[in-house]
Design a protein around this motif. Structure first.
Motif, PDB file in Angstrom:
ATOM      1  N   ASN A  62       1.135   5.512   0.950  1.00 48.22           N
ATOM      2  CA  ASN A  62       0.343   6.764   1.370  1.00 48.22           C
ATOM      3  C   ASN A  62       0.869   7.968   0.542  1.00 48.22           C
ATOM      4  OD1 ASN A  62      -1.364   5.216   3.212  1.00 48.22           O
ATOM      5  ND2 ASN A  62       0.639   4.751   4.363  1.00 48.22           N
ATOM      6  N   THR A  63       2.069   7.813   0.208  1.00 48.02           N
ATOM      7  CA  THR A  63       2.803   9.086  -0.393  1.00 48.02           C
ATOM      8  C   THR A  63       3.111   8.763  -1.717  1.00 48.02           C
ATOM      9  OG1 THR A  63       4.860   8.433   0.326  1.00 48.02           O
ATOM     10  CG2 THR A  63       3.876   9.943   1.999  1.00 48.02           C
ATOM     11  N   GLU A 113       6.034   6.430  -1.947  1.00 46.86           N
ATOM     12  CA  GLU A 113       5.927   4.968  -1.676  1.00 46.86           C
ATOM     13  C   GLU A 113       5.135   4.544  -2.972  1.00 46.86           C
ATOM     14  OE1 GLU A 113       3.419   5.489   1.883  1.00 46.86           O
ATOM     15  OE2 GLU A 113       5.192   5.251   3.125  1.00 46.86           O
ATOM     16  N   SER A 149       0.952  -1.200   0.012  1.00 50.02           N
ATOM     17  CA  SER A 149      -0.172   0.207  -0.073  1.00 50.02           C
ATOM     18  C   SER A 149       0.827   1.293   0.025  1.00 50.02           C
ATOM     19  CB  SER A 149      -0.875   0.098   1.175  1.00 50.02           C
ATOM     20  OG  SER A 149      -1.879  -1.321   1.367  1.00 50.02           O
TER      21      SER A 149
END
Length: 62
Positions: A18-19, A22, A16
């Motif tokens: 989030n930024t 990432e 996953s």
């Protein structure tokens, strides 16, 4: 993801994000996995994403 009898089964969860950094790292991991034994179909999305990043927002067109 595979579908069996109308049910979806996740074959492998790659992570996953989030930024943006990432997400970029996760996309690279995914590309590496695809390169292991499967060719990638070029849909031109990288070019579209680059064009979107370099285009001014509608309100800023001068």
């Amino acid at each position: 993801m595979a579908k069996n009898g109308g049910r979806r089964t996740i074959l492998e969860h790659l992570g996953s994000a989030n930024t943006d950094s990432e997400l970029a790292a996760l996309m690279q991991v995914t590309r590496d996995k695809l390169d292991e034994g499967q060719e990638e179909l070029d849909l031109g999305l990288d070019a579209l994403a680059e064009k979107t990043r370099t285009t001014k927002p509608r309100g800023d067109r001068r």
